[in-house]
Design a protein around this motif. Structure first.
Motif, PDB file in Angstrom:
ATOM      1  N   TYR A   3      -3.830   3.703   0.093  1.00 58.48           N
ATOM      2  CA  TYR A   3      -2.771   4.151   0.992  1.00 58.48           C
ATOM      3  C   TYR A   3      -2.827   3.375   2.307  1.00 58.48           C
ATOM      4  O   TYR A   3      -3.883   3.184   2.884  1.00 58.48           O
ATOM      5  CB  TYR A   3      -2.908   5.655   1.273  1.00 58.48           C
ATOM      6  CG  TYR A   3      -2.632   6.508   0.049  1.00 58.48           C
ATOM      7  CD1 TYR A   3      -1.391   7.087  -0.159  1.00 58.48           C
ATOM      8  CD2 TYR A   3      -3.617   6.698  -0.912  1.00 58.48           C
ATOM      9  CE1 TYR A   3      -1.138   7.843  -1.289  1.00 58.48           C
ATOM     10  CE2 TYR A   3      -3.376   7.450  -2.055  1.00 58.48           C
ATOM     11  CZ  TYR A   3      -2.133   8.018  -2.233  1.00 58.48           C
ATOM     12  OH  TYR A   3      -1.878   8.763  -3.355  1.00 58.48           O
TER      13      TYR A   3
ATOM     14  N   TRP B  84      -8.041   6.892  -1.537  1.00 59.51           N
ATOM     15  CA  TRP B  84      -7.395   6.769  -0.232  1.00 59.51           C
ATOM     16  C   TRP B  84      -7.257   5.328   0.232  1.00 59.51           C
ATOM     17  O   TRP B  84      -6.370   5.017   1.047  1.00 59.51           O
ATOM     18  CB  TRP B  84      -8.143   7.606   0.800  1.00 59.51           C
ATOM     19  CG  TRP B  84      -8.016   9.079   0.534  1.00 59.51           C
ATOM     20  CD1 TRP B  84      -8.980   9.932   0.100  1.00 59.51           C
ATOM     21  CD2 TRP B  84      -6.829   9.875   0.679  1.00 59.51           C
ATOM     22  NE1 TRP B  84      -8.491  11.206  -0.036  1.00 59.51           N
ATOM     23  CE2 TRP B  84      -7.161  11.202   0.314  1.00 59.51           C
ATOM     24  CE3 TRP B  84      -5.520   9.603   1.087  1.00 59.51           C
ATOM     25  CZ2 TRP B  84      -6.237  12.242   0.345  1.00 59.51           C
ATOM     26  CZ3 TRP B  84      -4.598  10.637   1.122  1.00 59.51           C
ATOM     27  CH2 TRP B  84      -4.957  11.933   0.746  1.00 59.51           C
TER      28      TRP B  84
ATOM     29  N   LEU C 265       2.107   8.056   1.937  1.00 63.91           N
ATOM     30  CA  LEU C 265       2.080   9.460   1.542  1.00 63.91           C
ATOM     31  C   LEU C 265       2.784  10.283   2.611  1.00 63.91           C
ATOM     32  O   LEU C 265       2.405  10.258   3.783  1.00 63.91           O
ATOM     33  CB  LEU C 265       0.636   9.938   1.378  1.00 63.91           C
ATOM     34  CG  LEU C 265       0.436  11.428   1.094  1.00 63.91           C
ATOM     35  CD1 LEU C 265       1.091  11.825  -0.226  1.00 63.91           C
ATOM     36  CD2 LEU C 265      -1.054  11.778   1.075  1.00 63.91           C
TER      37      LEU C 265
ATOM     38  N   LYS D 130       0.842  -1.187   0.000  1.00 62.99           N
ATOM     39  CA  LYS D 130       0.000   0.000   0.000  1.00 62.99           C
ATOM     40  C   LYS D 130       0.880   1.240   0.000  1.00 62.99           C
ATOM     41  O   LYS D 130       1.995   1.232   0.531  1.00 62.99           O
ATOM     42  CB  LYS D 130      -0.922  -0.002   1.224  1.00 62.99           C
ATOM     43  CG  LYS D 130      -2.169  -0.848   1.044  1.00 62.99           C
ATOM     44  CD  LYS D 130      -3.219  -0.484   2.075  1.00 62.99           C
ATOM     45  CE  LYS D 130      -4.569  -1.090   1.710  1.00 62.99           C
ATOM     46  NZ  LYS D 130      -5.638  -0.630   2.628  1.00 62.99           N
ATOM     47  N   ARG D 131       0.376   2.302  -0.560  1.00 61.38           N
ATOM     48  CA  ARG D 131       1.162   3.507  -0.723  1.00 61.38           C
ATOM     49  C   ARG D 131       1.377   4.209   0.627  1.00 61.38           C
ATOM     50  O   ARG D 131       0.547   4.130   1.534  1.00 61.38           O
ATOM     51  CB  ARG D 131       0.481   4.465  -1.695  1.00 61.38           C
ATOM     52  CG  ARG D 131       0.277   3.858  -3.086  1.00 61.38           C
ATOM     53  CD  ARG D 131      -0.314   4.864  -4.050  1.00 61.38           C
ATOM     54  NE  ARG D 131       0.620   5.922  -4.366  1.00 61.38           N
ATOM     55  CZ  ARG D 131       1.611   5.817  -5.254  1.00 61.38           C
ATOM     56  NH1 ARG D 131       1.795   4.668  -5.903  1.00 61.38           N
ATOM     57  NH2 ARG D 131       2.414   6.825  -5.487  1.00 61.38           N
TER      58      ARG D 131
END
Length: 471
Positions: free
Chosen positions: A236, A233, A190, A187-188
């Motif tokens: 993330y 979202w 940020l 998962k990203r």
């Protein structure tokens, strides 16, 4: 046949995060009943509250119906309502466990938690089998999937009924072999405030990995009414908030007060809503200024906040907001030193230019270098440390600002006696404009983060390395 009377129990598998649950099933001549998903009991067994938002059922009328292998970008809680299946799971996530295989049979007395990126497949062993699953994201055409051929020779799944003798969709038959599979990336992450001094340290710590995204106020506006739609979202896993209003004295002016509350509270509140709604871990950086500095001992994470000035008040308010997010880390730090202008650079410059400074000697704390903060944040996230608040500063004995200034002079080859210690009141006596109150004791206890396995750099070593000549 479904087994009745088992106790709720957990079995780890050979795939990280893939967990089998034995479910209590209560039956008699009329049939049976079970709690298929019970949040409080499952989380007590160590399963994270994965926040399911959708329940799906797949009905199969014939023995041998075979589906998969599909890896999806969400977590799944899989069980059987009626019938019995042979299930096969293959790890299709990036990383050392890529290609790992686990198989088992499921009936109504068993369930399995399938983490994001693990390929899922099954073969029915009884007619009229219903396979049910909870997922923690809604289907999207933009979601990234990976697939593996059911007959892949590397996975070598021992299907109870040969694939040549069962019903399989043409699409499943056409999926690639393992060597051609596109792994599911993490998962990203940020990072906000990516151009600030901590943001630059986080860039150095995480580098250019494709799942790391960096943003500043020009690329992501936290005050925008469209923030909820600014990103997908659910893709993330973590947001690291390295952005903040830090002009301590200017925050005491009407304009600064407004800006400090906007950045440190309103912006943080917007992030908290995003994180809570989408199961994202929110990492928030806090400050020693949430305390009034009157304690005779180091401040712990459990001490009550009591900020003196506007900046401290906004940081304390932001902390309270972040604490409502189910998955959060509040990283409280002090006396931060990173790239750009800062106290250490100023003292080194004064020493070099022959200027003998007066430096405050009645405020005590520890320097914290941004690379230490970045490493600590990464450690908490990657080890899955218990959520909550952690103090993070440099290690070693507390010092006053005057002590640190003298050490800077000494390390750079100058006479430390050139530094004169003065009180806070003396130092600011001739200040032009508002002066924010400072906590006299900024020493934070780091016992909790050290117990979580983080290794903090002694301030003396970090200061010497920071001032070492380049090259």
């Amino acid at each position: 046949m479904t087994e009745y009377g088992k106790q709720l129990a957990v079995t780890e598998t050979t795939i990280p995060g893939l967990v089998v649950f034995d479910l209590p099933v209560h039956g008699d001549a009329r049939g049976w009943f079970k709690e298929n998903w019970q949040r409080e009991k499952m989380t007590a067994q160590g399963l994270a509250d994965f926040g399911p938002v959708q329940n799906n059922i797949s009905f199969n009328d014939a023995v041998g119906t075979t589906r998969g292998i599909h890896a999806e970008p969400w977590d799944k809680w899989v069980s059987v309502a009626t019938g019995r299946i042979f299930g096969a799971w293959v790890d299709l996530r990036e990383g050392p466990s890529f290609g790992a295989v686990y198989t088992t049979e499921l009936d109504p007395s068993k369930a399995i938690f399938v983490p994001r990126g693990v390929g899922n497949s099954y073969q029915t062993l009884e007619p009229d089998t219903a396979y049910t699953y909870l997922v923690n994201d809604h289907w999207s055409p933009d979601a990234a999937y990976s697939f593996l051929n059911l007959a892949d020779e590397t996975a070598a799944i021992a299907w109870p009924i040969p694939l040549a003798d069962v019903e399989i969709s043409p699409k499943d038959l056409a999926h690639p072999r393992l060597q051609d599979v596109t792994p599911i990336p993490p998962k990203r992450i940020l990072v906000l405030g990516a151009n600030g001094q901590l943001g630059r340290a986080l860039r150095a710590e995480y580098g250019g990995a494709p799942h790391i995204e960096y943003a500043d106020r020009t690329t992501l506006d936290l005050s925008s009414p469209d923030l909820a739609a600014a990103r997908r979202w659910r893709d993330y896993g973590t947001i690291v908030n390295a952005a903040a209003y830090t002009k301590v004295d200017l925050a005491e002016t009407p304009e600064g007060r407004r800006d400090a509350w906007a950045a440190n509270v309103a912006g943080v509140s917007a992030l908290a809503r995003i994180a809570a709604a989408h199961g994202v871990t929110l990492v928030h950086v806090s400050s020693d200024y949430v305390f009034d500095g009157t304690s005779d001992s180091p401040y712990t994470e459990d001490d009550a906040v009591c900020p003196l000035g506007v900046y401290g008040q906004t940081k304390a308010a932001g902390d309270q907001v972040v604490a409502t997010v189910p998955r959060h880390y509040i990283v409280r730090t002090s006396w931060v030193i990173g790239e750009g202008g800062n106290f250490v650079r100023t003292m080194a410059s004064l020493a070099e230019r022959g200027i003998d400074p007066k430096v405050v000697d009645d405020q005590v704390g520890r320097l914290t270098f941004t690379d230490d903060i970045a490493r600590g944040i990464r450690h908490l996230v990657e080890t899955g440390a218990e959520y909550g608040t952690y103090n993070l500063t440099g290690a070693g004995d507390p010092q006053s600002w005057a002590d640190i200034a003298r050490r800077v002079f000494e390390i750079t080859g100058h006479d430390p006696a050139r530094v004169t210690g003065v009180s806070t009141e003396e130092y600011f006596a001739s200040a032009q404009g508002p002066v924010a109150p400072r906590p006299r004791n900024s020493v934070l206890s780091t016992a909790r983060i050290e117990a979580a396995g983080a290794r903090l750099t002694p301030t003396e070593d970090a200061l010497a390395a920071y001032l070492a000549p380049a090259g």
